[in-house]
Design a protein around this motif. Structure first.
Motif, PDB file in Angstrom:
ATOM      1  N   GLY A   1      13.232  11.992  -9.349  1.00 30.55           N
ATOM      2  CA  GLY A   1      13.699  11.368 -10.577  1.00 30.55           C
ATOM      3  C   GLY A   1      14.229   9.964 -10.380  1.00 30.55           C
ATOM      4  N   LEU A   2      13.873   9.317  -9.289  1.00 27.74           N
ATOM      5  CA  LEU A   2      14.373   7.972  -9.020  1.00 27.74           C
ATOM      6  C   LEU A   2      13.614   6.925  -9.817  1.00 27.74           C
ATOM      7  CD1 LEU A   2      14.893   8.200  -5.158  1.00 27.74           C
ATOM      8  CD2 LEU A   2      16.633   8.289  -6.932  1.00 27.74           C
ATOM      9  N   ILE A   3      12.345   7.169 -10.053  1.00 25.86           N
ATOM     10  CA  ILE A   3      11.561   6.196 -10.828  1.00 25.86           C
ATOM     11  C   ILE A   3      10.773   6.935 -11.896  1.00 25.86           C
ATOM     12  CG2 ILE A   3      11.335   4.388  -9.094  1.00 25.86           C
ATOM     13  CD1 ILE A   3       8.674   5.690  -8.252  1.00 25.86           C
ATOM     14  N   PRO A   4      10.449   6.235 -12.995  1.00 21.43           N
ATOM     15  CA  PRO A   4       9.681   6.875 -14.055  1.00 21.43           C
ATOM     16  C   PRO A   4       8.274   7.243 -13.578  1.00 21.43           C
ATOM     17  CG  PRO A   4      10.301   4.611 -14.638  1.00 21.43           C
ATOM     18  CD  PRO A   4      10.796   4.847 -13.290  1.00 21.43           C
ATOM     19  N   GLU A   5       7.611   8.072 -14.359  1.00 23.38           N
ATOM     20  CA  GLU A   5       6.298   8.543 -13.966  1.00 23.38           C
ATOM     21  C   GLU A   5       5.271   7.414 -13.974  1.00 23.38           C
ATOM     22  OE1 GLU A   5       4.156  12.419 -15.348  1.00 23.38           O
ATOM     23  OE2 GLU A   5       6.361  12.653 -15.410  1.00 23.38           O
TER      24      GLU A   5
ATOM     25  N   SER B   1       5.912   7.194  -3.379  1.00 24.31           N
ATOM     26  CA  SER B   1       6.206   7.046  -4.806  1.00 24.31           C
ATOM     27  C   SER B   1       6.298   8.402  -5.491  1.00 24.31           C
ATOM     28  CB  SER B   1       5.129   6.202  -5.489  1.00 24.31           C
ATOM     29  OG  SER B   1       5.176   4.892  -5.004  1.00 24.31           O
ATOM     30  N   ASP B   2       5.373   9.295  -5.104  1.00 24.09           N
ATOM     31  CA  ASP B   2       5.403  10.636  -5.694  1.00 24.09           C
ATOM     32  C   ASP B   2       6.726  11.325  -5.394  1.00 24.09           C
ATOM     33  OD1 ASP B   2       2.935  10.219  -6.684  1.00 24.09           O
ATOM     34  OD2 ASP B   2       1.860  11.402  -5.168  1.00 24.09           O
ATOM     35  N   ALA B   3       7.165  11.182  -4.153  1.00 23.91           N
ATOM     36  CA  ALA B   3       8.431  11.806  -3.771  1.00 23.91           C
ATOM     37  C   ALA B   3       9.573  11.237  -4.597  1.00 23.91           C
ATOM     38  CB  ALA B   3       8.680  11.587  -2.289  1.00 23.91           C
ATOM     39  N   ALA B   4       9.555   9.918  -4.787  1.00 22.94           N
ATOM     40  CA  ALA B   4      10.617   9.274  -5.558  1.00 22.94           C
ATOM     41  C   ALA B   4      10.585   9.754  -7.003  1.00 22.94           C
ATOM     42  CB  ALA B   4      10.463   7.764  -5.486  1.00 22.94           C
ATOM     43  N   GLN B   5       9.390   9.939  -7.542  1.00 26.33           N
ATOM     44  CA  GLN B   5       9.269  10.446  -8.920  1.00 26.33           C
ATOM     45  C   GLN B   5       9.814  11.861  -9.015  1.00 26.33           C
ATOM     46  OE1 GLN B   5       5.255  10.149 -10.439  1.00 26.33           O
ATOM     47  NE2 GLN B   5       5.299   7.960  -9.932  1.00 26.33           N
ATOM     48  N   PHE B   6       9.467  12.666  -8.011  1.00 22.69           N
ATOM     49  CA  PHE B   6       9.915  14.048  -7.992  1.00 22.69           C
ATOM     50  C   PHE B   6      11.440  14.126  -8.007  1.00 22.69           C
ATOM     51  CE2 PHE B   6      11.060  17.951  -5.722  1.00 22.69           C
ATOM     52  CZ  PHE B   6      10.397  18.881  -6.493  1.00 22.69           C
TER      53      PHE B   6
ATOM     54  N   ASN C   1       0.823  -1.206   0.000  1.00 18.26           N
ATOM     55  CA  ASN C   1       0.000   0.000   0.000  1.00 18.26           C
ATOM     56  C   ASN C   1       0.856   1.255   0.000  1.00 18.26           C
ATOM     57  OD1 ASN C   1      -2.358  -1.390  -0.014  1.00 18.26           O
ATOM     58  ND2 ASN C   1      -2.714  -1.229   2.205  1.00 18.26           N
ATOM     59  N   LEU C   2       1.928   1.225   0.801  1.00 16.58           N
ATOM     60  CA  LEU C   2       2.756   2.426   0.945  1.00 16.58           C
ATOM     61  C   LEU C   2       3.558   2.737  -0.308  1.00 16.58           C
ATOM     62  CD1 LEU C   2       4.156   2.062   4.551  1.00 16.58           C
ATOM     63  CD2 LEU C   2       2.990   4.071   3.639  1.00 16.58           C
ATOM     64  N   LEU C   3       3.982   1.672  -0.995  1.00 13.50           N
ATOM     65  CA  LEU C   3       4.897   1.867  -2.113  1.00 13.50           C
ATOM     66  C   LEU C   3       4.196   1.874  -3.460  1.00 13.50           C
ATOM     67  CD1 LEU C   3       7.769  -0.525  -0.940  1.00 13.50           C
ATOM     68  CD2 LEU C   3       7.578   1.940  -0.577  1.00 13.50           C
ATOM     69  N   ALA C   4       2.865   1.739  -3.426  1.00 12.81           N
ATOM     70  CA  ALA C   4       2.111   1.679  -4.676  1.00 12.81           C
ATOM     71  C   ALA C   4       2.220   3.013  -5.431  1.00 12.81           C
ATOM     72  CB  ALA C   4       0.645   1.377  -4.362  1.00 12.81           C
ATOM     73  N   PRO C   5       1.901   3.010  -6.732  1.00 18.51           N
ATOM     74  CA  PRO C   5       1.910   4.267  -7.481  1.00 18.51           C
ATOM     75  C   PRO C   5       0.931   5.267  -6.864  1.00 18.51           C
ATOM     76  CG  PRO C   5       1.602   2.382  -8.936  1.00 18.51           C
ATOM     77  CD  PRO C   5       1.532   1.872  -7.543  1.00 18.51           C
TER      78      PRO C   5
END
Lengths: 305, 271, 361
Positions: free
Chosen positions: A157-161, A150-155, A141-145
């Motif tokens: 640039g660690l993971i694609p959108e 996940s949003d923070a990681a995207q911000f 649940n915590l790591l789901a898109p």
């Protein structure tokens, strides 16, 4: 002296043996019947041939091991070797992280008031009392898109959108650390509690620098507890099935998943049995090496589960 | 000065770590009260998933299976494990290396190997004799197997903690072997028996892998049900049932804290 | 050995405990008892005294039935109990660690033996209360064991054993864990209880003072053998051998180089002794040495130099040099002048105070 006396001495010895048998045989037999025999059957299965319906049978062969080593219809592939190496690597990384994260906590608990310590230990242990499927589900649940993490990681640039932090190797490592952290805190805490504080004071006098005092006086004393913790963490982490299955994708598979796959989906029991043997062998070698290390560190027989 | 700063930093770290440990559980609890089916957005408070839960026969029967499995396996394991613990203590001066290896075997055996070994063995026995068809029966047999060692070790360490002359005193005060067991040994190790039972119960409820491989279609336990639901795509009642299980664990933790408060010599057990 | 048994004269009440040829070894090298013959009389306060590892505790455990001898017979009140298990023997033990049951309170601890014997609840309660009254611990009856002091635990262990009214009470160093003051008090108390009940007490200790204060008779053990059996006075004043003498605290022991009737040559000088004795060494107890003016009238007369002196209140301890030999002397403090270090002092020893002892283990 009554002539029967020597005889009664012998019957006393027999009574002791009978007592030993009466107390330990039922449980020991239970383990033999429901674990040792099944394991031996599994060993023999590894040398059988896979039948048409995924059932093991005659003739005896080494096909399963050949397949395990990576030889298939299409020639040699390194997939299984990678899985084994990945499992070992994940175990080492997770165990290392657990050590680094637990060490200060175990120390911190010993510096707190004696009446608080049991509560603090319990607070660390309680999450591990919940079912591992539920714990792992929480992380899903915590790591789901579209979750804050996940949003923070995207911000950053660690993971694609539009992707989540799982499935990934990172999620597997996280799951392993989360699952086994308490197993390290308990033995480390026990080691810190026994710590001889006069030695530390002497070391601070002798070495001046707190860092050197730590390595000279504190660390060696906690080493037996640390190694006990490493056994408690690394052994089940290496054999972990749930976490990589739920949090890792196909490319983060560990050896437990390889084994399980042959009994759930693919149904090649001899192949699965051979993989299980490999897993067992690796586990036993790991325990053996850690015990050797423990003995050399002066821990002696302290590595108790 | 410097020492105080270290202690403060560790204090902060302690709370960060607790946050890390409880975050996944908190998320599950929070979303169990969500009014919509989402794991990302909390809309408003509602108990609808709990109502859905009560109406779900599969979950209710899985809960029942989990309880039956944990109860019956713990009772058998406490019985057999206590006997082993006593035997180990009483004959500790003999060479019992083989027995110790046997007892540690279920602990070091990876769950997955344990599970498939039992599964294939039970399938083979079933094919030969018709016994041990997949279901609660074989699951209980397997659970007892991995619970016995923990019970034996807890009971053994309690015996080691007792003054050995107590055994002499009981004999000296006219207690026959049977009376000795009933009026001295059992009461003296009662705290260990209670914590062994609770640990066995927790181990059984916590187990997924071994249950998964030895269960049959009619004997799903809660973890197996939850697993299936996750694999099929999340059904929202999972948060609710998981919350109830977390609540049960927290209640158990509080009880154990109250018990250990009264008896400071029994440390909490982890797994 | 033989003269030890000789002191055991006949014509007393029927023997309560007889041990014949007891042997016990735990392994080939560890011999705990090496042929013990012993009779303990009914109603006597009997002490087994010896250093640790001498076999005294093993002997006690064999009496209790907690250990079995490899050879030999144990009779209690004339019955052969060699193979009777402990729970069927009318013998109770007060253990060194007290061995109180941690899961029971004081009252239930005391009642344990009665309960196991199947004594009815009312009767049991009455006897426990009487015993508590007798031993002055009624206010503690409801307490848990971990709330008690060492002295209290000791008394409860005693009450728990006494309430069963055994033929024999065994006490395994029951006072060794207590501090000196409490110890002295309980020594007196134990002796009084034994006199009042007329029960046979077999007491084990390594403390010779304690043994002498309390016992009717003492058996000194070493290496699994009885070295000396006798009353405290006999053992202290006429030890059977050098081991017993040393264990009783005597250190003025001298070799005999030659003997002529009642004249003995020793490193100290020529000594006149009262009786014709056959021992290998001369024993001079320090309190029998007379110092100063009193000395000059006696037969065995020497001049000593005071090397060290210790003021101990009721007496003064001197370390004296007589030629090459050093000698310990105790002089009771009756207000006489104290001798200084380095002072030359005349000393004398009365011939009847000198005894000889055989070499022993």
């Amino acid at each position: 002296m009554p002539p029967s006396f020597e005889v009664s001495r012998r019957s006393l010895k027999w009574r002791e043996t009978r007592h030993l048998l009466l107390t330990t045989a039922p449980g020991a037999l239970w383990i033999v019947i429901f674990l040792v025999l099944p394991s031996l059957y599994l060993v023999s299965m590894a040398f059988m041939t896979n039948g048409p319906y995924g059932q093991p049978g005659m003739p005896l062969s080494l096909d399963a091991f050949r397949q395990l080593a990576g030889f298939g219809f299409l020639g040699w592939s390194p997939g299984n070797l990678y899985t084994l190496l990945r499992s070992i690597w994940q175990t080492i990384v997770a165990t290392g992280l657990v050590v680094v994260l637990s060490y200060p906590i175990a120390y911190y608990i010993t510096t707190c008031r004696a009446s608080l310590r049991p509560i603090m230990l319990l607070a660390v242990v309680v999450p591990s009392w919940t079912n591992q499927v539920i714990r792992t589900f929480g992380w899903m649940n915590l790591l789901a898109p579209e979750t804050p993490l996940s949003d923070a990681a995207q911000f950053l640039g660690l993971i694609p959108e539009h992707m989540g932090l799982f499935p990934s190797s990172f999620a597997v490592t996280l799951g392993l650390v989360y699952n086994f952290l308490p197993f390290m805190v308990l033995p480390l805490y026990a080691a810190f509690e026994k710590l001889d504080t006069t030695l530390i004071e002497a070391a601070i006098d002798l070495y001046a620098s707190p860092m050197r005092a730590f390595w000279a006086a504190v660390f060696p004393q906690t080493l037996p507890g640390l190694l006990a913790g490493v056994v408690l963490v690394a052994v089940p982490a290496f054999g972990m099935y749930v976490v990589p299955e739920l949090l890792g994708g196909g490319r983060s598979m560990m050896i437990g998943n390889l084994v399980a796959g042959q009994f759930t989906g693919a149904s090649n029991w001899p192949y699965g049995a051979a993989a299980a043997l490999l897993m067992l062998a690796a586990t036993l070698i790991g325990i053996f090496l850690l015990r050797r290390l423990g003995k050399r560190a002066g821990g002696g027989e302290e590595v108790v589960i | 000065m410097k020492r105080g700063a270290l202690k403060r930093a560790l204090g902060i770290y302690w709370w960060v770590l607790l946050f890390f440990l409880y975050l996944p559980l908190a998320v599950v609890v929070l979303f169990s009260f969500n009014s919509i089916n989402s794991a990302a957005i909390f809309e408003s408070f509602s108990l609808r998933w709990y109502y859905r839960l009560l109406a779900n026969d599969q979950i209710m029967s899985a809960l029942w299976h989990s309880i039956v499995l944990a109860m019956s396996s713990s009772v058998i394991a406490v019985l057999l494990g206590t006997l082993i613990g006593y035997g180990l203590y009483r004959h500790r001066r003999r060479g019992l290396g083989w027995l110790i290896v046997l007892i540690y075997l279920p602990i070091v055996m990876p769950d997955i190997v344990f599970g498939i070994a039992d599964m294939t063995f039970f399938v083979r026995i079933n094919a030969l004799t018709g016994w041990l068809a997949p279901g609660l029966g074989p699951m209980i047999l397997s659970h007892v197997t991995f619970e016995i060692p923990f019970v034996a070790l807890i009971v053994y360490s309690r015996f080691v903690g007792l003054d050995p002359t107590l055994f002499d005193a009981a004999k000296d005060l006219y207690a026959s072997p049977v009376k000795r067991a009933w009026h001295f040994i059992v009461p003296a190790i009662k705290p260990a028996l209670i914590s062994a039972f609770f640990l066995s119960f927790t181990l059984s409820i916590d187990d997924f892998v071994i249950s998964f491989f030895t269960s049959g279609p009619e004997s799903s336990t809660l973890p197996i049900y939850i697993w299936g639901a996750i694999r099929k795509g999340v059904t929202p009642e999972i948060n609710a049932i998981a919350t109830l299980m977390i609540a049960a664990v927290i209640v158990a933790a509080i009880i154990s804290l109250l018990v250990t408060r009264r008896r400071p010599q029994t440390p909490p057990e982890g797994r | 050995m033989t003269n030890a048994l000789a002191t055991d004269d006949a014509g007393r009440p029927a023997p309560s405990i007889t041990l014949e040829g007891l042997e016990k070894s735990f392994s080939r090298d560890v011999i705990a008892l090496d042929g013990v013959d012993l009779t303990i009389r009914a109603g006597e306060f009997f002490t087994l005294l010896g250093p640790s590892g001498c076999g005294k505790t093993t002997l006690l455990r064999i009496l209790a039935g907690l250990d079995t001898a490899n050879k030999g017979v144990v009779r209690i009140g004339g019955h052969d109990v060699t193979e009777v298990p402990p729970h069927k023997r009318s013998v109770n033990t007060v253990f060194q660690s007290y061995a109180l049951f941690p899961h029971l309170n004081v009252e239930d601890n005391i009642a344990f033996g009665l309960k196991m014997q199947g004594v009815e609840k009312d009767d049991r309660q009455r006897r426990v209360r009487e015993m508590a009254e007798f031993i002055k611990l009624t206010p503690l009856l409801g307490r848990r064991i971990d709330q008690l002091s060492g002295g209290q635990r000791q008394r409860i262990a005693l009450a728990r054993a006494l309430v069963c009214e055994p033929n024999v009470l065994l006490l395994d160093e029951p006072l060794s864990a207590l501090d000196a003051g409490l110890r002295g008090q309980l020594q007196v108390e134990l002796q009084r209880i034994q006199r009042r009940l007329g029960m046979t007490f077999v007491f084990v200790t390594h403390d010779q003072q304690e043994a002498m204060v309390m016992s009717d008779r003492i058996a000194v053990l070493n290496n699994g053998k009885i070295q000396h059996l006798g009353t405290p006075r006999e053992i202290f004043e006429r030890p059977a051998n050098t081991f017993v003498a040393r264990f009783m605290g005597h250190d003025n022991l001298f070799d005999i180089t030659s003997r002529e009737g009642d004249l003995l040559d020793t490193p100290l000088g020529r000594l006149t002794v009262d009786t014709r004795t056959h021992g290998d060494k001369v024993l001079i107890r320090p309190e029998t040495i007379e110092l100063g003016e009193d000395a000059e009238t006696d037969a065995n007369y020497f001049t000593a130099v005071v090397r060290e002196s210790f003021y101990r209140g009721s007496y003064i301890e001197y370390r004296l040099d007589v030629g090459e030999v050093s000698l310990r002397a105790l002089s009771s403090n009756q207000g006489q002048k104290l001798h200084k270090n380095g002072e030359r002092v005349p000393i004398s020893i009365c011939p009847e105070d000198i005894v000889t002892v055989t070499d022993g283990e």
